[in-house]
Every structure is written in C-alpha cells, then in structure tokens.
Design a protein around this motif. Structure first.
Motif, PDB file in Angstrom:
ATOM      1  N   THR A  14      90.029   7.581  31.424  1.00 31.35           N
ATOM      2  CA  THR A  14      88.988   7.447  32.450  1.00 31.35           C
ATOM      3  C   THR A  14      87.636   7.277  31.773  1.00 31.35           C
ATOM      4  OG1 THR A  14      90.261   8.938  33.833  1.00 31.35           O
ATOM      5  CG2 THR A  14      87.966   8.586  34.440  1.00 31.35           C
ATOM      6  N   ILE A  15      86.803   6.438  32.350  1.00 28.31           N
ATOM      7  CA  ILE A  15      85.466   6.225  31.800  1.00 28.31           C
ATOM      8  C   ILE A  15      84.674   7.518  31.928  1.00 28.31           C
ATOM      9  CG2 ILE A  15      83.284   5.003  32.117  1.00 28.31           C
ATOM     10  CD1 ILE A  15      84.923   2.581  32.964  1.00 28.31           C
ATOM     11  N   ASN A  16      84.103   7.966  30.794  1.00 25.63           N
ATOM     12  CA  ASN A  16      83.319   9.196  30.768  1.00 25.63           C
ATOM     13  C   ASN A  16      81.834   8.871  30.852  1.00 25.63           C
ATOM     14  OD1 ASN A  16      85.517  10.957  30.385  1.00 25.63           O
ATOM     15  ND2 ASN A  16      85.597  10.408  28.222  1.00 25.63           N
ATOM     16  N   VAL A  17      81.137   9.620  31.655  1.00 23.35           N
ATOM     17  CA  VAL A  17      79.692   9.479  31.733  1.00 23.35           C
ATOM     18  C   VAL A  17      79.097  10.817  31.309  1.00 23.35           C
ATOM     19  CG1 VAL A  17      77.719   8.965  33.203  1.00 23.35           C
ATOM     20  CG2 VAL A  17      79.891   7.825  33.612  1.00 23.35           C
ATOM     21  N   TYR A  18      78.463  10.814  30.149  1.00 23.68           N
ATOM     22  CA  TYR A  18      77.876  12.039  29.630  1.00 23.68           C
ATOM     23  C   TYR A  18      76.458  12.203  30.133  1.00 23.68           C
ATOM     24  CZ  TYR A  18      81.909  11.965  26.595  1.00 23.68           C
ATOM     25  OH  TYR A  18      83.195  11.947  26.125  1.00 23.68           O
ATOM     26  N   PHE A  19      76.076  13.438  30.388  1.00 21.08           N
ATOM     27  CA  PHE A  19      74.727  13.718  30.847  1.00 21.08           C
ATOM     28  C   PHE A  19      73.743  13.338  29.738  1.00 21.08           C
ATOM     29  CE2 PHE A  19      71.091  16.686  31.254  1.00 21.08           C
ATOM     30  CZ  PHE A  19      70.616  16.224  32.466  1.00 21.08           C
ATOM     31  N   PRO A  20      72.801  12.437  30.041  1.00 21.20           N
ATOM     32  CA  PRO A  20      71.858  11.964  29.014  1.00 21.20           C
ATOM     33  C   PRO A  20      70.704  12.965  28.824  1.00 21.20           C
ATOM     34  CG  PRO A  20      71.489  10.796  31.063  1.00 21.20           C
ATOM     35  CD  PRO A  20      72.634  11.741  31.313  1.00 21.20           C
ATOM     36  N   ALA A  21      70.949  13.985  28.019  1.00 24.31           N
ATOM     37  CA  ALA A  21      69.998  15.092  27.867  1.00 24.31           C
ATOM     38  C   ALA A  21      68.634  14.630  27.359  1.00 24.31           C
ATOM     39  CB  ALA A  21      70.583  16.145  26.931  1.00 24.31           C
ATOM     40  N   ALA A  22      68.618  13.765  26.359  1.00 25.10           N
ATOM     41  CA  ALA A  22      67.334  13.321  25.791  1.00 25.10           C
ATOM     42  C   ALA A  22      66.525  12.538  26.822  1.00 25.10           C
ATOM     43  CB  ALA A  22      67.572  12.480  24.541  1.00 25.10           C
ATOM     44  N   GLU A  23      67.194  11.669  27.566  1.00 25.37           N
ATOM     45  CA  GLU A  23      66.505  10.880  28.587  1.00 25.37           C
ATOM     46  C   GLU A  23      66.008  11.775  29.719  1.00 25.37           C
ATOM     47  OE1 GLU A  23      69.376  10.144  27.232  1.00 25.37           O
ATOM     48  OE2 GLU A  23      69.272   8.095  26.449  1.00 25.37           O
ATOM     49  N   ALA A  24      66.811  12.784  30.077  1.00 28.63           N
ATOM     50  CA  ALA A  24      66.404  13.719  31.132  1.00 28.63           C
ATOM     51  C   ALA A  24      65.180  14.508  30.691  1.00 28.63           C
ATOM     52  CB  ALA A  24      67.559  14.665  31.459  1.00 28.63           C
ATOM     53  N   LYS A  25      65.145  14.881  29.429  1.00 26.67           N
ATOM     54  CA  LYS A  25      63.998  15.637  28.900  1.00 26.67           C
ATOM     55  C   LYS A  25      62.716  14.801  28.963  1.00 26.67           C
ATOM     56  CE  LYS A  25      62.641  18.329  24.865  1.00 26.67           C
ATOM     57  NZ  LYS A  25      61.478  17.638  24.383  1.00 26.67           N
ATOM     58  N   GLU A  26      62.822  13.528  28.605  1.00 20.82           N
ATOM     59  CA  GLU A  26      61.648  12.640  28.665  1.00 20.82           C
ATOM     60  C   GLU A  26      61.180  12.442  30.111  1.00 20.82           C
ATOM     61  OE1 GLU A  26      59.599  11.337  26.300  1.00 20.82           O
ATOM     62  OE2 GLU A  26      60.723  12.760  25.093  1.00 20.82           O
ATOM     63  N   ALA A  27      62.143  12.277  31.023  1.00 16.97           N
ATOM     64  CA  ALA A  27      61.795  12.107  32.441  1.00 16.97           C
ATOM     65  C   ALA A  27      61.135  13.371  32.977  1.00 16.97           C
ATOM     66  CB  ALA A  27      63.047  11.766  33.250  1.00 16.97           C
ATOM     67  N   ALA A  28      61.676  14.535  32.606  1.00 19.66           N
ATOM     68  CA  ALA A  28      61.104  15.800  33.056  1.00 19.66           C
ATOM     69  C   ALA A  28      59.685  15.965  32.526  1.00 19.66           C
ATOM     70  CB  ALA A  28      61.980  16.971  32.604  1.00 19.66           C
ATOM     71  N   LYS A  29      59.486  15.618  31.267  1.00 19.95           N
ATOM     72  CA  LYS A  29      58.151  15.747  30.662  1.00 19.95           C
ATOM     73  C   LYS A  29      57.137  14.873  31.400  1.00 19.95           C
ATOM     74  CE  LYS A  29      55.732  15.377  26.259  1.00 19.95           C
ATOM     75  NZ  LYS A  29      55.811  14.996  24.852  1.00 19.95           N
ATOM     76  N   GLU A  30      57.527  13.630  31.674  1.00 23.95           N
ATOM     77  CA  GLU A  30      56.637  12.712  32.387  1.00 23.95           C
ATOM     78  C   GLU A  30      56.296  13.257  33.781  1.00 23.95           C
ATOM     79  OE1 GLU A  30      56.767   8.237  34.333  1.00 23.95           O
ATOM     80  OE2 GLU A  30      58.122   8.679  32.668  1.00 23.95           O
ATOM     81  N   PHE A  31      57.310  13.735  34.485  1.00 26.87           N
ATOM     82  CA  PHE A  31      57.117  14.234  35.848  1.00 26.87           C
ATOM     83  C   PHE A  31      56.230  15.481  35.849  1.00 26.87           C
ATOM     84  CE2 PHE A  31      58.055  16.719  39.566  1.00 26.87           C
ATOM     85  CZ  PHE A  31      58.257  15.793  40.588  1.00 26.87           C
ATOM     86  N   VAL A  32      56.580  16.452  35.021  1.00 24.95           N
ATOM     87  CA  VAL A  32      55.884  17.741  35.003  1.00 24.95           C
ATOM     88  C   VAL A  32      54.422  17.583  34.595  1.00 24.95           C
ATOM     89  CG1 VAL A  32      55.763  19.948  33.748  1.00 24.95           C
ATOM     90  CG2 VAL A  32      57.951  19.142  34.672  1.00 24.95           C
ATOM     91  N   GLU A  33      54.163  16.761  33.599  1.00 27.52           N
ATOM     92  CA  GLU A  33      52.790  16.614  33.130  1.00 27.52           C
ATOM     93  C   GLU A  33      51.903  15.930  34.159  1.00 27.52           C
ATOM     94  OE1 GLU A  33      53.066  15.061  29.155  1.00 27.52           O
ATOM     95  OE2 GLU A  33      53.797  16.982  28.397  1.00 27.52           O
ATOM     96  N   LYS A  34      52.505  15.085  34.999  1.00 27.59           N
ATOM     97  CA  LYS A  34      51.719  14.493  36.090  1.00 27.59           C
ATOM     98  C   LYS A  34      51.435  15.532  37.171  1.00 27.59           C
ATOM     99  CE  LYS A  34      52.753   9.618  35.494  1.00 27.59           C
ATOM    100  NZ  LYS A  34      53.471   8.455  36.016  1.00 27.59           N
ATOM    101  N   VAL A  35      52.344  16.467  37.350  1.00 34.02           N
ATOM    102  CA  VAL A  35      52.130  17.510  38.359  1.00 34.02           C
ATOM    103  C   VAL A  35      51.062  18.502  37.901  1.00 34.02           C
ATOM    104  CG1 VAL A  35      53.178  19.504  39.531  1.00 34.02           C
ATOM    105  CG2 VAL A  35      54.411  17.331  39.419  1.00 34.02           C
ATOM    106  N   ILE A  36      51.183  19.004  36.666  1.00 34.97           N
ATOM    107  CA  ILE A  36      50.223  20.031  36.238  1.00 34.97           C
ATOM    108  C   ILE A  36      48.976  19.438  35.601  1.00 34.97           C
ATOM    109  CG2 ILE A  36      52.011  21.778  36.005  1.00 34.97           C
ATOM    110  CD1 ILE A  36      51.664  21.605  32.993  1.00 34.97           C
ATOM    111  N   GLY A  37      48.985  18.138  35.335  1.00 35.78           N
ATOM    112  CA  GLY A  37      47.773  17.457  34.920  1.00 35.78           C
ATOM    113  C   GLY A  37      47.342  17.665  33.496  1.00 35.78           C
ATOM    114  N   GLU A  38      48.255  18.004  32.624  1.00 38.91           N
ATOM    115  CA  GLU A  38      47.888  18.123  31.217  1.00 38.91           C
ATOM    116  C   GLU A  38      49.101  17.836  30.349  1.00 38.91           C
ATOM    117  OE1 GLU A  38      47.810  22.001  29.049  1.00 38.91           O
ATOM    118  OE2 GLU A  38      47.538  22.748  31.068  1.00 38.91           O
ATOM    119  N   GLU A  39      48.838  17.484  29.120  1.00 35.31           N
ATOM    120  CA  GLU A  39      49.932  17.219  28.201  1.00 35.31           C
ATOM    121  C   GLU A  39      50.310  18.497  27.488  1.00 35.31           C
ATOM    122  OE1 GLU A  39      49.309  12.542  27.322  1.00 35.31           O
ATOM    123  OE2 GLU A  39      50.123  13.890  25.813  1.00 35.31           O
TER     124      GLU A  39
END
Length: 199
Positions: A20-45
C-alpha cells in the motif's frame, strides 16, 4: 530444482510490489508552516527552539527508511508521497487574521504581564488570573476562549486542506512547540508535564 528455489524470491518481490502507498507525516514542512502561521499571529520572529526540541539531532524530522520496492526498480518517490503542508487556503487565512487581531487587541499585554501562557496542547491558557485587572477579566476570558476555538479549528482545517484529516493531532503537536519557540522572552508556557515555565 533451481526453478523452485527462485519461487520464494519471486513471490516476495511480487508481494512487495503490492505494498500500500505510504504517506508519511511531513514533519519538517509542518514545522515551517507552523512557524509562518504563528509568527504572523504574534507579530514577531522567534528563533529560539522550544524546550525539548532536538533541531540538530539526526532523525528529528523524517527517518530514512529502507524501501524494498527499490529491489524491483520502483522509486520510493513513486511509492511514498510526502506532500508539502499548505496554509494558504481562504479558511486558514481567515482564522489566522482573526487570531492575529485578537492577539494584538487583547491577549499580548496579558502575555507580557504574565497572566496568560501557552499550554502544552497548543492553546492559550489563563495562568494567573490575579494579574488581569478585574474590569478586563470577562473580555480576556472571552478572547482566550475564542483564540482556542480558532486554534482547534485551524489544526483541523490544515489537516483537511492537505487531504489528511488523520494528521490533526500531529499538526497540533507541531504548533504547540512552535507557539513556545516563537514566544517572547518572559512569556510563560507549559512543559510536557504541565508545569509552567517562563521563557
């Protein structure tokens, strides 16, 4: 006799081809997406890694895996799909905008005062209600509840937008670490055991 000896190998290869085709959770990509989202919410890097995060440790993201399909010439790229994590949908961006507005309008000053902190579940928590002026408590509690409602919604929405609703818990976990990583010095957060610590 030689023909029979080759049968188990052929059978094993045939079974491997039906994996069966396996789809692994893309941890590094999720971390980058979270960083982008969170920093826009709290307004600082924020550049400080969250406590307990092993950024430099090998295998901190996705582990290298032996893929038996390589034996029969099927590239792992065809057998495994590792999608990017998108946060660019209208629904996600609307939630992000609400969270950023609420953070700047109500929550930030109470983080600065030490009344609020980031929980270990990726939400905002009232850490010390005594530090919130009596006249502000109703508004702050309402803002915290709305922020947490939006946080839960965005974790679910990101999982669904990326066609993997089963990733919701992992996305929440990545975001929980990122809220702490992006927090300002002096803000409070819960460690994995639930104890409050000051950054």
């Amino acid at each position: 006799m030689r023909r029979w000896l080759g049968m188990p190998i052929t059978a094993a290869l045939a079974l491997t081809a039906c994996v069966t085709i396996n789809v692994y959770f893309p941890a590094a990509e999720a971390k980058e997406a979270a960083k982008e989202f969170v920093e826009k919410v709290i307004g600082e890097e924020g550049t400080t890694p969250a406590p307990g995060q092993d950024e430099g440790k090998p295998g901190g993201g996705m582990a290298l895996r032996f893929d038996p399909l390589m034996l029969i010439g099927i590239s792992p790229a065809h057998a495994q799909t590792t999608p990017d994590i998108t946060i660019k949908t209208p629904a996600i961006q609307a939630i992000q905008s609400r969270m950023a507005s609420r953070f700047d309008g109500t929550l930030r000053k109470h983080f600065d005062a030490g009344a609020l902190g980031f929980s270990n579940s990726g939400e905002v928590s009232v850490r010390d209600a005594a530090k919130i002026p009596l006249g502000d408590r109703v508004a702050v509690n309402q803002a915290v509840a709305e922020q947490n409602r939006d946080a839960k919604a965005v974790y679910r929405e990101i999982a669904v937008a990326n066609n993997h609703p089963e990733w919701e818990a992992q996305i929440r976990s990545v975001f929980a670490r990122q809220w702490v990583a992006s927090a300002r010095s002096g803000w409070w957060y819960q460690d994995a055991g639930g104890a409050w610590k000051q950054k």
